[in-house]
Design a protein around this motif. Structure first.
Motif, PDB file in Angstrom:
ATOM      1  N   LEU A   1       8.162  77.633  -3.055  1.00  0.00           N
ATOM      2  CA  LEU A   1       6.850  78.006  -3.595  1.00  0.00           C
ATOM      3  C   LEU A   1       5.932  76.869  -3.657  1.00  0.00           C
ATOM      4  O   LEU A   1       4.824  77.022  -3.447  1.00  0.00           O
ATOM      5  CB  LEU A   1       6.901  78.769  -4.979  1.00  0.00           C
ATOM      6  CG  LEU A   1       5.936  79.220  -5.581  1.00  0.00           C
ATOM      7  CD1 LEU A   1       5.157  80.397  -4.783  1.00  0.00           C
ATOM      8  CD2 LEU A   1       6.127  79.900  -7.032  1.00  0.00           C
TER       9      LEU A   1
ATOM     10  N   ILE B   1      12.134  83.180  -0.525  1.00  0.00           N
ATOM     11  CA  ILE B   1      12.086  83.124  -2.151  1.00  0.00           C
ATOM     12  C   ILE B   1      12.685  84.352  -2.646  1.00  0.00           C
ATOM     13  O   ILE B   1      13.624  84.174  -3.645  1.00  0.00           O
ATOM     14  CB  ILE B   1      10.752  83.072  -2.460  1.00  0.00           C
ATOM     15  CG1 ILE B   1       9.947  81.757  -2.055  1.00  0.00           C
ATOM     16  CG2 ILE B   1      10.351  83.034  -4.010  1.00  0.00           C
ATOM     17  CD1 ILE B   1       8.534  81.603  -2.521  1.00  0.00           C
TER      18      ILE B   1
ATOM     19  N   SER C   1       8.745  86.695  -6.752  1.00  0.00           N
ATOM     20  CA  SER C   1       8.847  86.116  -5.704  1.00  0.00           C
ATOM     21  C   SER C   1       7.525  85.929  -4.739  1.00  0.00           C
ATOM     22  O   SER C   1       7.615  85.131  -3.613  1.00  0.00           O
ATOM     23  CB  SER C   1      10.033  86.755  -4.490  1.00  0.00           C
ATOM     24  OG  SER C   1      11.414  86.777  -5.411  1.00  0.00           O
ATOM     25  N   MET C   2       6.746  86.533  -5.224  1.00  0.00           N
ATOM     26  CA  MET C   2       5.405  86.557  -4.382  1.00  0.00           C
ATOM     27  C   MET C   2       4.455  85.490  -4.592  1.00  0.00           C
ATOM     28  O   MET C   2       3.842  85.129  -5.917  1.00  0.00           O
ATOM     29  CB  MET C   2       4.893  87.813  -4.740  1.00  0.00           C
ATOM     30  CG  MET C   2       3.497  87.951  -3.669  1.00  0.00           C
ATOM     31  SD  MET C   2       3.715  88.429  -2.009  1.00  0.00           S
ATOM     32  CE  MET C   2       3.915  90.381  -2.153  1.00  0.00           C
ATOM     33  N   PRO C   3       4.434  84.460  -3.526  1.00  0.00           N
ATOM     34  CA  PRO C   3       3.406  83.463  -3.726  1.00  0.00           C
ATOM     35  C   PRO C   3       2.167  83.846  -4.166  1.00  0.00           C
ATOM     36  O   PRO C   3       1.809  84.934  -3.509  1.00  0.00           O
ATOM     37  CB  PRO C   3       3.884  82.584  -2.806  1.00  0.00           C
ATOM     38  CG  PRO C   3       4.744  82.660  -2.000  1.00  0.00           C
ATOM     39  CD  PRO C   3       4.836  84.278  -2.541  1.00  0.00           C
TER      40      PRO C   3
ATOM     41  N   PHE D   1      -0.840  82.762  -3.327  1.00  0.00           N
ATOM     42  CA  PHE D   1      -1.750  82.827  -2.000  1.00  0.00           C
ATOM     43  C   PHE D   1      -1.389  83.783  -1.076  1.00  0.00           C
ATOM     44  O   PHE D   1      -2.231  84.198  -0.492  1.00  0.00           O
ATOM     45  CB  PHE D   1      -1.801  81.452  -1.521  1.00  0.00           C
ATOM     46  CG  PHE D   1      -0.516  80.819  -0.579  1.00  0.00           C
ATOM     47  CD1 PHE D   1      -0.238  81.204   0.609  1.00  0.00           C
ATOM     48  CD2 PHE D   1       0.331  80.200  -1.277  1.00  0.00           C
ATOM     49  CE1 PHE D   1       0.871  81.084   1.042  1.00  0.00           C
ATOM     50  CE2 PHE D   1       1.657  79.721  -0.887  1.00  0.00           C
ATOM     51  CZ  PHE D   1       1.861  80.009   0.593  1.00  0.00           C
ATOM     52  N   VAL D   2      -0.045  84.406  -1.129  1.00  0.00           N
ATOM     53  CA  VAL D   2       0.370  85.233  -0.168  1.00  0.00           C
ATOM     54  C   VAL D   2      -0.227  86.678  -0.638  1.00  0.00           C
ATOM     55  O   VAL D   2      -0.895  87.406   0.032  1.00  0.00           O
ATOM     56  CB  VAL D   2       1.844  85.382   0.086  1.00  0.00           C
ATOM     57  CG1 VAL D   2       2.292  86.619   0.744  1.00  0.00           C
ATOM     58  CG2 VAL D   2       2.391  84.304   0.440  1.00  0.00           C
TER      59      VAL D   2
ATOM     60  N   ALA E   1      -3.982  86.634  -0.182  1.00  0.00           N
ATOM     61  CA  ALA E   1      -4.321  87.075   1.117  1.00  0.00           C
ATOM     62  C   ALA E   1      -4.263  88.376   1.358  1.00  0.00           C
ATOM     63  O   ALA E   1      -5.202  89.164   2.061  1.00  0.00           O
ATOM     64  CB  ALA E   1      -3.562  86.084   2.166  1.00  0.00           C
TER      65      ALA E   1
ATOM     66  N   ILE F   1      -6.939  90.468  -0.678  1.00  0.00           N
ATOM     67  CA  ILE F   1      -8.356  90.360   0.029  1.00  0.00           C
ATOM     68  C   ILE F   1      -8.354  91.054   1.500  1.00  0.00           C
ATOM     69  O   ILE F   1      -9.467  91.875   1.702  1.00  0.00           O
ATOM     70  CB  ILE F   1      -8.586  88.626   0.280  1.00  0.00           C
ATOM     71  CG1 ILE F   1      -8.756  88.117  -1.096  1.00  0.00           C
ATOM     72  CG2 ILE F   1      -9.892  88.624   1.155  1.00  0.00           C
ATOM     73  CD1 ILE F   1      -9.070  86.563  -0.904  1.00  0.00           C
ATOM     74  N   PHE F   2      -7.320  91.178   2.202  1.00  0.00           N
ATOM     75  CA  PHE F   2      -7.269  91.523   3.386  1.00  0.00           C
ATOM     76  C   PHE F   2      -7.679  93.240   3.365  1.00  0.00           C
ATOM     77  O   PHE F   2      -8.203  93.932   3.759  1.00  0.00           O
ATOM     78  CB  PHE F   2      -6.014  91.367   4.273  1.00  0.00           C
ATOM     79  CG  PHE F   2      -6.100  91.833   5.542  1.00  0.00           C
ATOM     80  CD1 PHE F   2      -6.858  91.357   6.746  1.00  0.00           C
ATOM     81  CD2 PHE F   2      -5.156  93.013   5.862  1.00  0.00           C
ATOM     82  CE1 PHE F   2      -6.977  91.946   7.934  1.00  0.00           C
ATOM     83  CE2 PHE F   2      -5.356  93.700   7.402  1.00  0.00           C
ATOM     84  CZ  PHE F   2      -6.076  92.879   8.222  1.00  0.00           C
TER      85      PHE F   2
ATOM     86  N   LEU G   1     -11.520  93.300   2.896  1.00  0.00           N
ATOM     87  CA  LEU G   1     -12.040  92.963   4.224  1.00  0.00           C
ATOM     88  C   LEU G   1     -11.974  94.721   4.846  1.00  0.00           C
ATOM     89  O   LEU G   1     -12.585  95.077   5.650  1.00  0.00           O
ATOM     90  CB  LEU G   1     -11.101  92.075   5.167  1.00  0.00           C
ATOM     91  CG  LEU G   1     -11.149  90.678   4.623  1.00  0.00           C
ATOM     92  CD1 LEU G   1     -10.444  89.658   5.372  1.00  0.00           C
ATOM     93  CD2 LEU G   1     -12.674  90.237   4.680  1.00  0.00           C
TER      94      LEU G   1
ATOM     95  N   ILE H   1      -4.888  77.306  -7.728  1.00  0.00           N
ATOM     96  CA  ILE H   1      -4.813  78.107  -6.506  1.00  0.00           C
ATOM     97  C   ILE H   1      -5.575  79.224  -6.167  1.00  0.00           C
ATOM     98  O   ILE H   1      -6.235  79.533  -5.367  1.00  0.00           O
ATOM     99  CB  ILE H   1      -3.124  77.905  -6.042  1.00  0.00           C
ATOM    100  CG1 ILE H   1      -2.953  78.917  -4.757  1.00  0.00           C
ATOM    101  CG2 ILE H   1      -2.516  79.044  -7.164  1.00  0.00           C
ATOM    102  CD1 ILE H   1      -2.953  78.319  -3.662  1.00  0.00           C
TER     103      ILE H   1
ATOM    104  N   LEU I   1      -9.245  78.332  -6.071  1.00  0.00           N
ATOM    105  CA  LEU I   1      -9.636  77.695  -4.805  1.00  0.00           C
ATOM    106  C   LEU I   1      -9.788  79.046  -3.566  1.00  0.00           C
ATOM    107  O   LEU I   1     -10.791  79.019  -2.770  1.00  0.00           O
ATOM    108  CB  LEU I   1      -8.484  76.742  -4.217  1.00  0.00           C
ATOM    109  CG  LEU I   1      -8.614  75.481  -4.678  1.00  0.00           C
ATOM    110  CD1 LEU I   1      -7.250  74.464  -4.321  1.00  0.00           C
ATOM    111  CD2 LEU I   1      -9.788  74.683  -4.145  1.00  0.00           C
ATOM    112  N   VAL I   2      -8.764  79.908  -3.840  1.00  0.00           N
ATOM    113  CA  VAL I   2      -8.513  80.943  -2.630  1.00  0.00           C
ATOM    114  C   VAL I   2      -9.847  81.927  -2.863  1.00  0.00           C
ATOM    115  O   VAL I   2     -10.382  82.338  -1.969  1.00  0.00           O
ATOM    116  CB  VAL I   2      -7.237  81.668  -2.754  1.00  0.00           C
ATOM    117  CG1 VAL I   2      -7.177  82.877  -2.052  1.00  0.00           C
ATOM    118  CG2 VAL I   2      -6.192  80.718  -2.382  1.00  0.00           C
TER     119      VAL I   2
END
Lengths: 283, 351
Positions: free
Chosen positions: A216, A264, B187-189, B191-192, B195, B198-199, B203, B294, B297-298
């Motif tokens: 991560l 992960i 377990s989900m980062p 940024f993933v 993304a 947002i998608f 979008l 993070i 930033l995103v």
């Protein structure tokens, strides 16, 4: 008739095998590791091969994961990315494990003033923004694989040290330790041969949870451009370049991000399974 | 019922706050020194500055002086006057053959920085010249704080609700679904997830803005992204705590007395499971407020984390130090608050 294993580790293995979800994700981990090792054999194209006739293609029979803006095959890049991501994660976790165990064990066993000072240092490190440390180290050593391993190890060992210290403190008052002392064994022998083997289960569980958190951290840093840099292509680096094309080419981020998530998840589920099987209380 | 203020002596809080001071001081001094020894400087540009301008800038910020002011005596200087003159010139004193200066750049800068800090002055940014670090932090910290607090409350709300429900219906499909959600969320980062959200929502469905921080509608995606992982963790913690207390004798007693099930679950079982939640509350709040870089930033949110990342890359020393001081203070105070709260909730703990 059902085979029943004897001994602690036999029972642990039996209990773990009964946990179907954990076994499934254990299979996923093995699959990812084998895929990473065999990437040069499995990858249909070379990692860097560009193809100007096949830019930004979607999923097809030639390119299962599509291609990027230079026409590179994304399946091949994801396979090679597994090598980088897994290498960083495993080496970092082992380093953090080694130093964290050593320092935590000594601090817990020696106790007294040494332990006090060590814990105050840990207090300071805990109040220190990780990001500052990681960025500075990656600047000093460079943003390569070595730099990221060193900086992530430096922030990872503390958690391990805390767990091991707690275990050692609770084990050191047990009768067999008293017996070893009465037999006149040297402190180092008591600590490493008598106490630590009893703490091996929580150490293994902690190691299993370290790996996903390193994956991560590495992928997050690489994603914002502070970790690994192209051409080193971990999954985080691939996801980072996919992010820039999210609107029109979502497949570019889907596969590397999916690989990160599944890896992960797999380590977390297996860690949970091991913890239950080994009957370790705290995380 | 005893007054909670009888339990929490002001003396203890004072002691804990006092202990926070050396921790903070150590963080400030270490960051200061480590930062200065990091290669690169605030005036490195892709297109180098003209040498005379660079020289003036470096003099103005006193970056031109040696970091570690250690001088060795010239070999031929044996006469006493020569030695004295050397020492006076460098403001140095001798330790064996090595002469150490107290007037060197690092100490003077560190001490003058600490002096400034006592007055609450964090200096002036080197990148955004003429803007004080205090102003930047005053503008950006509330954004990070709001983001972190919203995520914190959302995480506890979802986590406690799901965890309690899962525990009450242990081993049902609901329990399994909550555990699955928890494993996924954990377990989900960030940024993933960002993304993906947002998608889907910006979008494709065009329901929510994909970036910036202009009003409640803009808060939804970043807060949800930030809250998911802690919510999963809290759900697990709540579940195991409630399951454990549901097996306790006092629950059986309550049932025997005819207390209704909702009261048993909420007032007895859940209240008994609150301890570990409070313990992780402090570090978690600190992590959410200081670790949202993070997300910032995103989603292009003008919070402190985003400034921190760019400030470290630019070697904007005063800004990095300022943010570090605010972060570290926040972490220290959050941890103290937890200890105090813990004493209120669990009367067995001597505070």
């Amino acid at each position: 008739m059902e085979h029943i294993s004897t001994g602690y580790w036999g029972q642990v293995a039996d209990r773990f095998k009964k946990n179907r979800v954990a076994m499934f994700f254990m299979g996923i981990i093995l699959f990812i590791i084998v895929a990473a090792i065999l990437a040069p054999v499995l990858a249909p194209y070379s990692e860097e091969a560009q193809n100007a006739d096949a830019l930004l293609q979607g999923i097809s029979s030639q390119h299962w994961f599509g291609t990027d803006q230079l026409g590179r095959d994304l399946l091949s890049r994801t396979l090679y990315g597994a090598r980088v991501s897994m290498k960083v994660a495993i080496i970092t976790s082992l380093i953090a494990m080694f130093f964290g165990t050593a320092l935590g064990a000594i601090s817990g066993y020696v106790g007294g003033r040494f332990d006090n000072v060590a814990m105050r240092i840990v207090d300071v490190l805990y109040s220190f923004p990780d990001l500052l440390l990681i960025i500075i180290i990656s600047v000093v050593i460079g943003q390569g694989v070595v730099g990221i391993i060193v900086s992530l190890s430096l922030v990872s060992w503390i958690t391990v040290a805390r767990v091991v210290r707690g275990e050692v403190i609770s084990i050191k008052t047990r009768p067999f330790v008293e017996a070893a002392k009465a037999l006149g064994f040297k402190p180092a022998r008591i600590l490493f041969r008598e106490i630590l083997p009893h703490a091996i289960a929580p150490i293994i569980v902690t190691l299993t949870f370290r790996i996903p958190s390193v994956i991560l951290a590495e992928s997050t840093l690489s994603f914002i451009g502070l970790g690994l840099q192209p051409p080193a292509s971990s999954w985080g680096v691939l996801a980072s370049s996919g992010w820039k094309a999210l609107t029109f080419y979502p497949h570019l981020i889907l596969f590397p991000a999916g690989a990160i998530f599944i890896t992960i998840l797999a380590f977390n589920v297996v860690g949970d399974g091991l913890r239950d099987a080994m009957d370790v209380k705290a995380k | 019922m005893t007054n909670i203020f009888d339990k929490i002596s002001l003396g203890y809080i004072g002691y804990r706050l006092l202990w926070g001071v050396p921790v903070l001081l150590a963080v400030v001094i270490t960051s200061f020194i480590v930062l200065r020894f990091t290669p690169g400087g605030p005036f490195d540009r892709e297109k180098p500055l003209p040498p005379n301008i660079l020289k003036n800038l470096r003099t103005q910020y006193r970056l031109d002086r040696p970091m570690l002011p250690v001088y060795t005596m010239p070999k031929d200087a044996r006469e006493k006057e020569e030695i004295l003159a050397f020492e006076e010139k460098h403001g140095a004193f001798a330790i064996g053959p090595v002469h150490v200066s107290l007037g060197g750049a690092l100490q003077t800068q560190l001490f003058s920085y600490l002096g400034q800090l006592l007055k609450g002055d964090l200096g002036v940014s080197m990148k955004f010249t003429q803007v004080s670090v205090n102003d930047i932090i005053k503008r950006t910290f509330p954004v990070s704080l709001l983001l972190g607090l919203l995520a914190f409350f959302l995480a506890f709300l979802i986590g406690i609700a799901l965890g309690t429900a899962a525990a009450y219906y242990q081993d049902s499909w609901l329990d399994r679904a909550v555990m699955l959600f928890s494993a996924f969320g954990f377990s989900m980062p960030n940024f993933v997830l960002a993304a993906g959200l947002i998608f889907l929502f910006s979008l494709k469905a065009q329901l929510l803005p994909p970036a910036l921080w202009e009003g409640p509608l803009y808060w939804v995606l970043p807060v949800v992204t930030l809250a998911l992982a802690p919510a999963s963790y809290i759900a697990r913690l709540t579940r195991s705590g409630v399951i454990e207390s549901l097996h306790e004798d006092f629950i059986r007693t309550a049932r025997a007395k005819g207390v209704n099930e909702r009261m048993i679950l909420l007032k007895h079982a859940l209240a008994n499971a609150l301890g570990p939640l409070v313990t992780i509350g402090g570090p978690m709040l600190a992590m959410l407020v200081t670790g949202s870089f993070i997300i910032e930033l995103v989603f292009a949110i003008p919070g402190m984390g985003r400034y921190f990342v760019t400030a470290v890359i630019d070697r904007d020393y005063p800004l990095v130090m300022g943010v570090t001081v605010v972060y570290a203070s926040f972490i220290v105070i959050a941890n103290i608050a937890v200890d105090v709260l813990y004493g209120i909730i669990d009367p067995r703990v001597e505070v």
